[in-house]
Motif scaffolding. Structure first.
Motif, PDB file in Angstrom:
ATOM      1  N   ALA A 110       0.822  -1.212   0.000  1.00 39.25           N
ATOM      2  CA  ALA A 110       0.000   0.000   0.000  1.00 39.25           C
ATOM      3  C   ALA A 110       0.856   1.264   0.000  1.00 39.25           C
ATOM      4  N   LEU A 111       2.089   1.156   0.499  1.00 33.19           N
ATOM      5  CA  LEU A 111       2.978   2.317   0.504  1.00 33.19           C
ATOM      6  C   LEU A 111       3.287   2.796  -0.899  1.00 33.19           C
ATOM      7  N   TYR A 112       3.336   1.855  -1.827  1.00 29.07           N
ATOM      8  CA  TYR A 112       3.722   2.179  -3.194  1.00 29.07           C
ATOM      9  C   TYR A 112       2.525   2.406  -4.113  1.00 29.07           C
ATOM     10  N   ALA A 119      -8.040   1.204   2.111  1.00 28.09           N
ATOM     11  CA  ALA A 119      -8.678   0.150   2.914  1.00 28.09           C
ATOM     12  C   ALA A 119      -8.103   0.115   4.322  1.00 28.09           C
ATOM     13  N   TRP A 120      -6.787   0.294   4.435  1.00 28.06           N
ATOM     14  CA  TRP A 120      -6.175   0.304   5.777  1.00 28.06           C
ATOM     15  C   TRP A 120      -6.711   1.468   6.590  1.00 28.06           C
ATOM     16  N   SER A 121      -6.808   2.635   5.957  1.00 30.52           N
ATOM     17  CA  SER A 121      -7.325   3.818   6.660  1.00 30.52           C
ATOM     18  C   SER A 121      -8.776   3.617   7.085  1.00 30.52           C
ATOM     19  N   GLU A 122      -9.580   3.052   6.199  1.00 27.23           N
ATOM     20  CA  GLU A 122     -10.998   2.858   6.515  1.00 27.23           C
ATOM     21  C   GLU A 122     -11.205   1.852   7.651  1.00 27.23           C
ATOM     22  N   HIS A 123     -10.494   0.741   7.608  1.00 29.13           N
ATOM     23  CA  HIS A 123     -10.717  -0.321   8.588  1.00 29.13           C
ATOM     24  C   HIS A 123      -9.976  -0.099   9.906  1.00 29.13           C
TER      25      HIS A 123
END
Length: 192
Positions: A110-112, A119-123
């Motif tokens: 996700a960094l790239y 999705a990481w931010s939402e969950h």
């Protein structure tokens, strides 16, 4: 039945990422995932029409899995807990969960690819919310989270894993305890 197909595809994609031995990173194709899932490429494309859709689905699945681990650990959703309780849950889960190289790859990819970080931010974003807390308190909570992040990433990759994850967990939890005590002191000072 459609959810079963999606789930099978996502498991297959994660399995391929887990078994990948190349130092050049993980390459997942629609064909390789379809084969691993026991589907035809058109069968896979019914659920994930493009490789980007598959990758978004894989990241969303992984992020939701982490959020579910936190809900299972606490028995509550993030909005029902204090910031301190949420951070304690994350530290505990991150230092005790079974994680794999695929978990790390899915997270770090996700960094790239910024679209994958959504999705990481939402969950997980709600679990790390520190709105309204003093900056000094937030710094301690962030340090505790970074301890947990480092612990699970180290375990997942096998690079410099801890000899005593329980001690790492205790130290990170002590940072959260200190943050909560500091927050109480700040509130008391503000009232007096």
């Amino acid at each position: 039945m459609a959810n079963d197909g999606r789930s099978r595809i996502l498991k297959a994609a994660k399995s391929l990422a887990e078994s990948h031995d190349s130092v050049h990173g993980v390459t997942i194709s629609l064909e390789s995932v379809a084969k691993k899932a026991g589907l035809t490429k058109p069968g896979l494309m019914y659920h994930f029409p493009t490789k980007e859709a598959l990758m978004l689905g894989l990241v969303d699945h992984a992020a939701e899995n982490w959020a579910q681990r936190l809900r299972n650990h606490t028995g509550h959703s993030s909005q029902d807990l204090t910031s301190f309780e949420r951070h304690r849950a994350y530290v505990t889960v991150a230092t005790t969960a079974e994680v794999s190289r695929a978990d790390y790859w899915i997270f770090s990819d996700a960094l790239y690819h910024p679209t994958l970080s959504r999705a990481w931010s939402e969950h997980l974003g709600p679990w790390f919310d520190t709105t309204g807390l003093d900056g000094r308190v937030v710094s301690l909570l962030t340090a505790a989270r970074f301890c947990a992040d480092g612990a699970w990433m180290s375990e997942a990759t096998g690079v410099f894993p801890s000899d005593d994850l329980a001690a790492v967990c205790r130290h990170a939890l002590a940072l959260i305890d200190a943050a909560e005590g500091m927050s109480d002191d700040i509130e008391t000072e503000g009232i007096g």
